[in-house]
Design a protein around this motif. Structure first.
Motif, PDB file in Angstrom:
ATOM      1  N   LYS A 256      48.270 124.958  31.760  1.00  0.00           N
ATOM      2  CA  LYS A 256      47.004 124.682  32.444  1.00  0.00           C
ATOM      3  C   LYS A 256      46.397 123.364  31.944  1.00  0.00           C
ATOM      4  CE  LYS A 256      42.457 126.710  33.415  1.00  0.00           C
ATOM      5  NZ  LYS A 256      41.571 127.879  33.175  1.00  0.00           N
ATOM      6  N   GLU A 257      46.482 123.123  30.633  1.00  0.00           N
ATOM      7  CA  GLU A 257      45.922 121.889  30.072  1.00  0.00           C
ATOM      8  C   GLU A 257      46.721 120.661  30.492  1.00  0.00           C
ATOM      9  OE1 GLU A 257      43.924 123.234  25.868  1.00  0.00           O
ATOM     10  OE2 GLU A 257      46.112 123.217  26.014  1.00  0.00           O
ATOM     11  N   ILE A 258      48.033 120.829  30.633  1.00  0.00           N
ATOM     12  CA  ILE A 258      48.888 119.704  30.999  1.00  0.00           C
ATOM     13  C   ILE A 258      48.515 119.154  32.373  1.00  0.00           C
ATOM     14  CG2 ILE A 258      51.263 119.130  31.673  1.00  0.00           C
ATOM     15  CD1 ILE A 258      50.881 119.018  28.722  1.00  0.00           C
ATOM     16  N   VAL A 259      47.952 119.987  33.230  1.00  0.00           N
ATOM     17  CA  VAL A 259      47.539 119.538  34.566  1.00  0.00           C
ATOM     18  C   VAL A 259      46.621 118.326  34.479  1.00  0.00           C
ATOM     19  CG1 VAL A 259      46.210 120.180  36.624  1.00  0.00           C
ATOM     20  CG2 VAL A 259      47.858 121.782  35.653  1.00  0.00           C
ATOM     21  N   SER A 260      45.830 118.237  33.422  1.00  0.00           N
ATOM     22  CA  SER A 260      44.902 117.118  33.272  1.00  0.00           C
ATOM     23  C   SER A 260      45.622 115.792  33.081  1.00  0.00           C
ATOM     24  CB  SER A 260      43.968 117.362  32.079  1.00  0.00           C
ATOM     25  OG  SER A 260      44.685 117.315  30.861  1.00  0.00           O
ATOM     26  N   LEU A 261      46.906 115.839  32.735  1.00  0.00           N
ATOM     27  CA  LEU A 261      47.671 114.618  32.503  1.00  0.00           C
ATOM     28  C   LEU A 261      48.378 114.113  33.757  1.00  0.00           C
ATOM     29  CD1 LEU A 261      49.217 115.443  29.016  1.00  0.00           C
ATOM     30  CD2 LEU A 261      47.161 114.118  29.519  1.00  0.00           C
ATOM     31  N   HIS A 262      48.147 114.756  34.882  1.00  0.00           N
ATOM     32  CA  HIS A 262      48.742 114.288  36.134  1.00  0.00           C
ATOM     33  C   HIS A 262      47.942 113.139  36.738  1.00  0.00           C
ATOM     34  CE1 HIS A 262      52.048 117.169  36.977  1.00  0.00           C
ATOM     35  NE2 HIS A 262      51.372 117.931  36.111  1.00  0.00           N
ATOM     36  N   HIS A 263      46.802 112.842  36.168  1.00  0.00           N
ATOM     37  CA  HIS A 263      45.961 111.754  36.669  1.00  0.00           C
ATOM     38  C   HIS A 263      45.433 110.992  35.457  1.00  0.00           C
ATOM     39  CE1 HIS A 263      43.522 109.767  39.725  1.00  0.00           C
ATOM     40  NE2 HIS A 263      42.500 109.812  38.885  1.00  0.00           N
ATOM     41  N   ILE A 264      45.978 109.799  35.224  1.00  0.00           N
ATOM     42  CA  ILE A 264      45.752 109.063  33.974  1.00  0.00           C
ATOM     43  C   ILE A 264      44.915 107.806  34.222  1.00  0.00           C
ATOM     44  CG2 ILE A 264      46.870 107.814  32.087  1.00  0.00           C
ATOM     45  CD1 ILE A 264      47.238 110.829  31.953  1.00  0.00           C
TER      46      ILE A 264
END
Length: 277
Positions: A256-264
């Motif tokens: 769930k946290e990794i989703v935040s890394l799809h938009h950098i």
């Protein structure tokens, strides 16, 4: 033409750009694939067409898997908006360019595609990075070298590229022709902020003031160019993104946290200074 023979041709034509890192004398002979200085220190071209100028072993965190991740991220266009701006700031695209701390060489390769037309020399202390660059890109002359003991002649370079890598401004000014450019790229305060959110609290914020102030001390008339954009990553690219930077190496995040890394967020500052005429 084999890479080693292409490198030999380049050296024959550009021997004046180099000096011996051992004794600081000029190189006066290229015998076969061996480069020798006036005091008989010699360096051999590798089959990959590279030269190894390090005078002592140097540890590097740049493993081949990390460099391959970095290369794939570069090829998907992660750095292109920054490099497009940087290219527009180069005053002499036909001059001699030196890429300091080049890693695997993707930045210089993209600038050559854009139109950088003069000789391009790229170096790094990472042998893995230099070997990968030499295996991938045709129009760059790669060296393994240390900025602190650089193998380059005085006042022979028109442009020094210093992209997210350490600086030595006294050395830069020695290498540059009068009026030559130093183009340094540094992080902005929101650089990779999505990744910084996973760091310990004391490392989540970043200030480039100290780095910028040091640059301005050496080049008081320097210009500053902010570059800010965002990049969308797919799952495979997120994995490469985490592998390519020390900020990502020890992250243990939930799916769930990794989703935040799809938009950098890419927030950078390009500093441009000129050596006085």
């Amino acid at each position: 033409m084999k890479k080693i023979d292409k490198a030999k041709t380049f050296l024959s034509e550009q021997l004046h750009l180099f000096k011996c890192p051992v004794c600081q004398r000029s190189f006066d002979a290229l015998d076969g694939y061996q480069l020798s200085c006036t005091h008989n220190h010699s360096f051999d071209l590798s089959k990959k067409g590279t030269l190894h100028f390090l005078l002592k072993p140097s540890k590097s965190e740049y493993s081949r898997p990390m460099l391959l991740s970095r290369q794939r991220i570069a090829k998907m266009g992660f750095w292109q908006p920054m490099l497009d701006t940087l290219y527009s700031l180069i005053e002499n695209i036909n001059g001699v360019a030196l890429d300091v701390g080049c890693g695997e060489g993707a930045h210089s390769a993209y600038l050559i595609e854009k139109g950088l037309a003069g000789p391009v020399i790229a170096f790094d202390i990472s042998k893995e990075g230099v070997n990968l660059g030499a295996a991938t890109y045709e129009d760059i002359f790669f060296l393994v070298a240390d900025l602190a003991q650089s193998p380059f002649a005085t006042e022979q370079f028109d442009t020094i590229l210093n992209i997210l890598s350490p600086s030595n401004y006294e050395e830069f000014n020695r290498l540059l022709k009068p009026g030559g450019q130093v183009i340094k790229v540094i992080p902005g305060k929101d650089y990779l902020k999505e990744l910084r959110a996973f760091q310990p609290k004391e490392n989540q914020s970043y200030s480039n003031k100290e780095v910028k102030d040091k640059f301005m001390t050496h080049y008081p008339k320097a210009s500053e160019h902010a570059v800010r954009y965002s990049v969308d990553l797919n799952d495979e690219e997120v994995t490469d993104f985490l592998n390519m930077t020390p900020l990502g190496w020890h992250i243990e995040a939930s799916e769930k946290e990794i989703v935040s890394l799809h938009h950098i967020t890419v927030d950078m500052v390009i500093l441009v200074g000129n050596k006085p005429q």
